[in-house]
Design a protein around this motif. Structure first.
Motif, mmCIF file in Angstrom:
data_model
loop_
_atom_site.group_PDB
_atom_site.id
_atom_site.type_symbol
_atom_site.label_atom_id
_atom_site.label_comp_id
_atom_site.label_asym_id
_atom_site.label_seq_id
_atom_site.Cartn_x
_atom_site.Cartn_y
_atom_site.Cartn_z
ATOM 1 N N ALA A 130 0.824 -1.215 0.000
ATOM 2 C CA ALA A 130 0.000 0.000 0.000
ATOM 3 C C ALA A 130 0.853 1.258 0.000
ATOM 4 C CB ALA A 130 -0.934 -0.002 1.206
ATOM 5 N N LYS A 131 2.097 1.148 0.476
ATOM 6 C CA LYS A 131 3.039 2.270 0.501
ATOM 7 C C LYS A 131 4.213 2.015 -0.432
ATOM 8 C CE LYS A 131 1.000 4.825 3.671
ATOM 9 N NZ LYS A 131 0.526 6.193 3.383
ATOM 10 N N ARG A 132 3.963 1.264 -1.488
ATOM 11 C CA ARG A 132 5.021 0.911 -2.458
ATOM 12 C C ARG A 132 6.237 0.315 -1.762
ATOM 13 N NH1 ARG A 132 5.071 5.806 -6.994
ATOM 14 N NH2 ARG A 132 3.082 5.257 -7.977
ATOM 15 N N ASN A 133 5.981 -0.437 -0.699
ATOM 16 C CA ASN A 133 7.024 -1.110 0.081
ATOM 17 C C ASN A 133 8.065 -0.140 0.629
ATOM 18 O OD1 ASN A 133 5.931 -3.728 -0.124
ATOM 19 N ND2 ASN A 133 6.791 -3.966 -2.163
ATOM 20 N N GLY A 134 7.591 1.046 1.031
ATOM 21 C CA GLY A 134 8.481 2.014 1.677
ATOM 22 C C GLY A 134 8.977 1.480 3.010
ATOM 23 N N TRP A 135 10.259 1.680 3.264
ATOM 24 C CA TRP A 135 10.922 1.006 4.393
ATOM 25 C C TRP A 135 10.717 1.753 5.709
ATOM 26 C CZ3 TRP A 135 13.157 -3.694 4.634
ATOM 27 C CH2 TRP A 135 13.281 -4.377 3.419
ATOM 28 N N THR A 136 10.403 0.966 6.746
ATOM 29 C CA THR A 136 10.255 1.446 8.115
ATOM 30 C C THR A 136 11.257 0.708 9.010
ATOM 31 O OG1 THR A 136 8.642 -0.253 8.723
ATOM 32 C CG2 THR A 136 7.778 1.771 7.709
ATOM 33 N N PRO A 137 11.497 1.214 10.227
ATOM 34 C CA PRO A 137 12.411 0.508 11.137
ATOM 35 C C PRO A 137 12.016 -0.939 11.391
ATOM 36 C CG PRO A 137 12.005 2.733 11.933
ATOM 37 C CD PRO A 137 11.071 2.527 10.770
ATOM 38 N N ALA A 138 10.720 -1.196 11.546
ATOM 39 C CA ALA A 138 10.275 -2.568 11.801
ATOM 40 C C ALA A 138 10.644 -3.489 10.649
ATOM 41 C CB ALA A 138 8.765 -2.599 12.035
ATOM 42 N N PHE A 188 9.088 -3.247 -6.203
ATOM 43 C CA PHE A 188 10.065 -3.777 -5.252
ATOM 44 C C PHE A 188 10.118 -2.855 -4.038
ATOM 45 C CE2 PHE A 188 14.509 -4.721 -3.826
ATOM 46 C CZ PHE A 188 14.312 -6.066 -3.551
ATOM 47 N N THR A 189 10.435 -1.592 -4.235
ATOM 48 C CA THR A 189 10.351 -0.604 -3.162
ATOM 49 C C THR A 189 10.577 0.795 -3.712
ATOM 50 O OG1 THR A 189 11.269 0.198 -1.056
ATOM 51 C CG2 THR A 189 12.792 -0.900 -2.542
ATOM 52 N N ALA A 190 9.834 1.757 -3.139
ATOM 53 C CA ALA A 190 10.053 3.170 -3.470
ATOM 54 C C ALA A 190 11.142 3.778 -2.606
ATOM 55 C CB ALA A 190 8.749 3.945 -3.305
ATOM 56 N N GLY A 191 11.739 2.979 -1.716
ATOM 57 C CA GLY A 191 12.838 3.467 -0.879
ATOM 58 C C GLY A 191 12.413 3.666 0.560
ATOM 59 N N LEU A 192 13.132 4.511 1.266
ATOM 60 C CA LEU A 192 12.831 4.790 2.663
ATOM 61 C C LEU A 192 11.531 5.568 2.790
ATOM 62 C CD1 LEU A 192 16.291 6.027 4.023
ATOM 63 C CD2 LEU A 192 15.368 3.707 4.121
ATOM 64 N N ASP A 193 10.760 5.274 3.829
ATOM 65 C CA ASP A 193 9.634 6.125 4.211
ATOM 66 C C ASP A 193 10.246 7.285 5.003
ATOM 67 O OD1 ASP A 193 7.392 7.312 5.425
ATOM 68 O OD2 ASP A 193 6.286 5.428 5.371
ATOM 69 N N VAL A 230 17.256 2.339 -1.414
ATOM 70 C CA VAL A 230 17.593 1.151 -0.635
ATOM 71 C C VAL A 230 17.309 -0.123 -1.413
ATOM 72 C CG1 VAL A 230 15.336 1.065 0.518
ATOM 73 C CG2 VAL A 230 17.307 0.017 1.614
ATOM 74 N N GLY A 231 16.353 -0.068 -2.345
ATOM 75 C CA GLY A 231 16.071 -1.240 -3.168
ATOM 76 C C GLY A 231 17.257 -1.621 -4.029
ATOM 77 N N ILE A 232 17.887 -0.623 -4.645
ATOM 78 C CA ILE A 232 19.085 -0.888 -5.447
ATOM 79 C C ILE A 232 20.188 -1.424 -4.548
ATOM 80 C CG2 ILE A 232 20.902 0.156 -6.855
ATOM 81 C CD1 ILE A 232 18.841 2.147 -7.881
ATOM 82 N N GLU A 233 20.353 -0.840 -3.374
ATOM 83 C CA GLU A 233 21.437 -1.252 -2.491
ATOM 84 C C GLU A 233 21.225 -2.668 -1.960
ATOM 85 O OE1 GLU A 233 23.353 2.779 -0.810
ATOM 86 O OE2 GLU A 233 21.349 2.376 -0.038
ATOM 87 N N LEU A 234 19.980 -3.048 -1.707
ATOM 88 C CA LEU A 234 19.720 -4.423 -1.274
ATOM 89 C C LEU A 234 19.975 -5.414 -2.398
ATOM 90 C CD1 LEU A 234 16.514 -3.944 0.898
ATOM 91 C CD2 LEU A 234 18.758 -4.723 1.700
ATOM 92 N N MET A 235 19.608 -5.055 -3.622
ATOM 93 C CA MET A 235 19.852 -5.995 -4.724
ATOM 94 C C MET A 235 21.347 -6.087 -5.013
ATOM 95 S SD MET A 235 18.634 -4.193 -8.276
ATOM 96 C CE MET A 235 19.795 -3.157 -9.217
ATOM 97 N N LEU A 236 22.080 -4.972 -4.885
ATOM 98 C CA LEU A 236 23.529 -5.028 -5.073
ATOM 99 C C LEU A 236 24.205 -5.812 -3.954
ATOM 100 C CD1 LEU A 236 24.337 -1.382 -6.278
ATOM 101 C CD2 LEU A 236 24.241 -3.467 -7.660
ATOM 102 N N GLY A 237 23.564 -5.878 -2.786
ATOM 103 C CA GLY A 237 24.080 -6.674 -1.692
ATOM 104 C C GLY A 237 23.785 -8.150 -1.826
#
Length: 273
Positions: free
Chosen positions: A33-41, A71-76, A124-131
């Motif tokens: 619902a939030k384009r997989n925007g990243w939260t601390p949890a 995949f993700t829009a990045g950090l929330d 962060v999506g690019i960085e996770l895939m590069l990781g």
């Protein structure tokens, strides 16, 4: 054909949903619902999933994917800005850090990770895939390392790995403009290894993971770690491990099974011991 996975309903802050398929751990980013925007949890749960992969002997390979269209829009940013300002970490120390660049206080991942990316894949999506170790991308991906447009420096590995994969000029092009690029450009830059029609990327990532899982687990881990050692510490450091690691592997049960399967002309049945 698209791989059918039931999407569980996540809490508002999102979640990471894990599913075991044989020796493969599917790790799903779940906040569509939030384009997989990243939260601390989500960051903490992702680290816990990566730690589970390494700690459970029956698991041999991970597949990182996402629920929803992207995949993700990045950090929330409204939620994560306090962490950025205060230098706080969303991941408790001692876990496997998913970006895998050797952050002090965290474990490095030992087992291989295949990433399946689609739609929007920012920051962060690019960085996770590069990781990850291998990346399968849908042909509808929109990539962007946007941090400079928000007065942020990428700290999830992009400044390290983009130049390593694509050369300094290509890395600077994407890091310093923050402009979007597509799956074809990601393939040209060696950020991804395969591009498939949208909807097929997860099935192909799982196919690759299952193929890796058929190999001798100790040899897979040793081979992966030797490649990374050569990149991070240089050729001499990697070569120094050749004989001792090979000797250790040669004394394993799986090495004996490898010889038996060769003699008997059949697929090997590895146990990881």
């Amino acid at each position: 054909m698209p791989l059918a996975i039931e999407t569980p309903t996540p809490p508002p802050e999102g979640s990471i949903h894990c599913e075991v398929r044989g020796h493969v751990l599917l790790i799903g980013i779940n906040r569509p619902a939030k384009r997989n925007g990243w939260t601390p949890a989500m960051f903490q749960q992702l680290a816990e999933a990566y730690t589970r992969l390494d700690d459970e002997p029956a698991l041999r390979v991970g597949v990182l994917h996402a629920f929803g269209e992207h995949f993700t829009a990045g950090l929330d940013l409204p939620i994560m800005s306090a962490y950025l300002k205060g230098g706080k970490k969303a991941i408790p120390p001692g876990l496997v850090e998913p970006h895998d660049y050797g952050l002090v206080g965290y474990r490095r991942r030992a087992k291989p990770m295949v990433a399946a990316v689609k739609g929007i894949c920012f920051t962060v999506g690019i960085e996770l895939m590069l990781g990850a170790d291998i990346v399968v991308a849908a042909d509808n991906c929109r990539f962007a390392q946007l941090e400079v447009q928000r007065c942020i420096m990428p700290t999830g590995g992009a400044t390290l790995r983009m130049a390593e994969r694509a050369g300094v000029g290509n890395a600077m092009l994407h890091l310093l403009t923050g402009d979007e690029f597509d799956s074809a450009e990601a393939l040209r830059c060696n950020f991804v290894q395969k591009v498939l029609p949208a909807g097929q990327e997860l099935a192909e990532a799982l196919r690759i993971a299952e193929r890796i899982a058929q190999q001798a687990p100790q040899a897979v881990v040793a081979t992966r770690q030797n490649v990374l050692k050569a990149i991070e510490l240089g050729q001499a450091a990697a070569v120094a491990d050749f004989i001792p690691v090979q000797q250790r592997l040669a004394h394993s049960d799986d090495a004996a099974e490898g010889v038996r399967s060769f003699i008997e002309k059949r697929p090997a049945r590895f146990t990881g011991t």
